[in-house]
Every structure is written in C-alpha cells, then in structure tokens.
Design an enzyme around this catalytic site. Structure first.
Site, mmCIF file in Angstrom:
data_model
loop_
_atom_site.group_PDB
_atom_site.id
_atom_site.type_symbol
_atom_site.label_atom_id
_atom_site.label_comp_id
_atom_site.label_asym_id
_atom_site.label_seq_id
_atom_site.Cartn_x
_atom_site.Cartn_y
_atom_site.Cartn_z
ATOM 1 N N PHE A 53 84.071 30.478 41.006
ATOM 2 C CA PHE A 53 85.397 31.000 41.314
ATOM 3 C C PHE A 53 85.600 32.267 40.512
ATOM 4 O O PHE A 53 86.050 32.216 39.369
ATOM 5 C CB PHE A 53 86.479 29.965 40.931
ATOM 6 N N PHE A 70 82.680 34.768 44.460
ATOM 7 C CA PHE A 70 82.007 33.466 44.452
ATOM 8 C C PHE A 70 82.957 32.421 43.889
ATOM 9 O O PHE A 70 84.027 32.754 43.377
ATOM 10 C CB PHE A 70 80.727 33.546 43.604
HETATM 11 CU CU1 CUA Z 1 87.848 32.283 46.493
HETATM 12 CU CU2 CUA Z 1 89.959 31.344 47.003
#
Ligand code: CUA
Length: 160
Positions: free
Chosen positions: A76, A74
């Site tokens: 980050f 996802f």
């Molecule tokens: Cu997740 Cu680049």
C-alpha cells in the site's frame, strides 16, 4: 397474444432508443476510434518491478523544467513516495501497478488515473501553483488503502 396499445408504443420506443444508443456507441468506437482513456500500453505485471523503466521508479529530468515521474502504485504505497519539483515544472507521469487495481488522484489538478495491472498509464501536468500536493489512491485496494499516498512538493521558485 394481445399487447395493449400503450405497451406496444413503449416497446417500440424502447427498442428505438436502444438502437440509437448502439449506433452512437458503434460510430464512436469504429468510425471516430474512441477508446477508453488509456494509452493501450501494456507491461507484464508479474515482472514489472524488474522491467525498465519501472525497475527504477523516480523523478527524472528530461528537459528545461520538465520531468518524467516513473511511478509504481502498490499495496500500500507509491514509489517514489516523495518528489520535489520547481514551480512551473511539467511532469510526465508514467505509472503502473504490480498487484491489484489502484488509483492515482491529485486533488485540485486534472490528474486522475486508474492503475490496472498489466497496463501503463500516462498523464502530463504543469504545476503552476506552489505547495504540497497529495497523491492519493482513490480505488479501494485492500486493508491499507487509506494509507496509500505520496506527496509532490512544488517549490515557490522557478529554476531553469
Ligand atoms: Cu491503492 Cu487504494
């Protein structure tokens, strides 16, 4: 309309190559049944965080030195973010994403997946070398892309 001889030759040649490529593509798609490298498994990206097994991402033992890694990528990061397995462990990765397109790449292995919202990707790998493996997102996904990683630690001892 006059078409120069050489131009006509190239047009015919180009047309023939195009037809040949379409025939090759068509025979692989409809006769051999080749599909893009996904398992055609879908999941609702909107509700994936509450849909089993992705509601509980983690590493699960499924057999002797055999594991299932249920993962979410996802913005980050990855869940789970850290995994530890014994040497020689076979891991069945089962991955998807709830938001945008990400990648899941582990350098020095054959693991290289695309994470597409709504699709589940699977890959199996046996970790024969001890050490710490980086799991990287290799598809630009936004401002925190370069911070999107996780690790798998492969112990140097075999266990049953
Ligand atoms: Cu997740 Cu680049």
């Amino acid at each position: 309309m006059h078409i120069h001889k050489y131009e006509r030759i190239w047009l015919v040649l180009g047309g023939m190559i195009l037809v040949a490529f379409l025939l090759i593509l068509g025979s692989y798609a409809f006769i051999v049944g080749t599909t893009p490298p996904s398992h055609l498994e879908t999941v609702d990206a909107q509700t994936v965080r509450t849909t089993p097994p992705f509601d509980k991402p983690g590493l699960y033992k499924v057999g002797p030195n055999e594991y299932e890694a249920v993962m979410l990528g996802f913005t980050f990061g990855f869940a789970p973010n850290k995994m530890t397995i014994p040497l020689g462990a076979t891991v069945h990765f089962l991955v998807t994403t709830p938001d945008v397109v990400h990648g899941l790449y582990i350098p020095n292995t054959n693991i290289n997946m695309m994470l597409v919202p709504g699709h589940v990707n699977r890959f199996t790998h046996t970790f024969d070398k001890p050490g710490e493996y980086l799991i990287l997102c290799h598809e630009y996904c936004g401002i925190g892309h370069q911070a999107m990683f996780a690790t798998i630690t492969v112990n140097d001892k075999k266990t049953a």
